[in-house]
Every structure is written in structure tokens, then in C-alpha cells.
Write an enzyme that holds these catalytic residues in place. Structure first.
Site, PDB file in Angstrom:
ATOM      1  CG  HIS A  56      42.522 139.731 128.877  1.00  0.00           C
ATOM      2  ND1 HIS A  56      41.791 138.654 129.320  1.00  0.00           N
ATOM      3  CD2 HIS A  56      41.934 140.822 129.416  1.00  0.00           C
ATOM      4  CE1 HIS A  56      40.805 139.072 130.093  1.00  0.00           C
ATOM      5  NE2 HIS A  56      40.868 140.396 130.155  1.00  0.00           N
ATOM      6  CD  GLU A  58      45.599 135.202 127.817  1.00  0.00           C
ATOM      7  OE1 GLU A  58      45.214 134.308 128.598  1.00  0.00           O
ATOM      8  OE2 GLU A  58      45.498 136.415 128.075  1.00  0.00           O
ATOM      9  CB  CYS A  86      39.555 134.627 130.492  1.00  0.00           C
ATOM     10  SG  CYS A  86      39.658 135.786 129.101  1.00  0.00           S
ATOM     11  CB  CYS A  89      42.145 134.865 126.092  1.00  0.00           C
ATOM     12  SG  CYS A  89      42.371 136.569 126.650  1.00  0.00           S
TER      13      CYS A  89
END
Length: 149
Positions: A56, A58, A86, A89
Site C-alpha cells: 500500500h 502508506e 486501512c 497501514c
């Protein structure tokens, strides 16, 4: 007076990262990490490119930021991310001890707020910065994707 390096300025930089993800066929989420008004890390979703569910935006930015700083903690740093983090993360951000997270659009299904994911006690969470722009990019991506299938 407008501060040249305000939250909108850095969120626009995160949106540029999201556009890079969009161009690669990735879910368009982008992130930048800032310390002392300087971007030290950038990231965008690479889950499809790397065949890695943890890639992701992040996570990419956390790794780059830690490498830049030479340590695992992101104290005194701010993460700007175009979509609310999410649970995965948010967990990584907890362990990084990042000082501040600023997100664009909410993720009402998978976001850390509705899932009640704990952040580090010293981390401040703020949102809805350029939320319309971030949300519009995500909507455009998923509309295009539906039309291709």
C-alpha cells in the site's frame, strides 16, 4: 495569509502519487511523509505491480521515510495520504510512532476509523483534506475498471 506549505499543499503532492498509481492500473492512493516542511518519502499503491497485498502507499512511504531518517521511528513526521489508512497501514503507522496522519477521503468500509484500529497515543489523526479530489480519483478509477470488465 496563505501558508505555502500547508496541509493542502502536501496533500496535492500525495495526489500526484495517486495519479502515478492510477496510470499503472493500481488503486489510486498516494502518500508523502513530511518533516520540517520537507518531503522525505513518497509512495503509491503497488499491490498489482509487486503482487504484494502489503504494498500500500502508506507502507511504501513508511519504508522510504525510515530509510531516509536512518531509523524505524517517524517521530516529528506527518503522513499525508489520499485515503484514510486501512487497518494494516494504521497498525504499521502505530509502530512507526508517526506524529500526525492527514488523510483525504474516508474509507467507510475498510478504514481505520470505522474498524476502530488504535493509533499510537501521540499520533494525531486529521482528515477531509482535499477529500473531494481524492474521492473523485478513486471513483474514476473504479468506474473505468468496471467498464473494462
Amino acid at each position: 495569509m496563505i501558508e505555502p506549505f500547508d496541509d493542502s499543499y502536501f496533500m496535492r503532492k500525495a495526489l500526484q502519487e495517486a495519479e502515478l498509481a492510477y496510470e499503472k492500473g493500481e488503486v489510486p492512493v498516494g502518500a508523502v511523509i513530511v518533516v520540517d516542511n520537507k518531503i522525505i518519502a513518497r509512495g503509491h499503491n503497488l499491490t498489482e505491480t509487486l503482487n504484494d497485498v502489503t504494498a500500500h502507499a502508506e507502507m511504501q512511504a513508511i519504508t522510504a521515510g525510515a530509510n531516509f531518517l536512518g531509523g524505524k521511528y517517524l517521530k516529528d513526521c506527518t503522513l499525508y495520504v489520499t485515503l484514510e489508512p486501512c487497518q494494516m497501514c494504521a497498525g504499521a503507522l502505530y509502530w512507526s510512532q508517526i506524529s500526525r496522519i492527514v488523510y483525504g477521503a474516508r474509507d467507510l468500509e475498510r478504514g481505520c476509523i470505522n474498524l476502530k484500529t488504535k493509533l499510537h497515543p501521540k499520533t494525531k489523526l486529521e482528515g477531509d483534506v482535499l477529500a473531494e479530489e481524492a474521492g473523485a480519483l478513486l471513483k474514476r478509477f473504479f468506474i473505468t475498471r468496471r467498464n473494462l470488465n
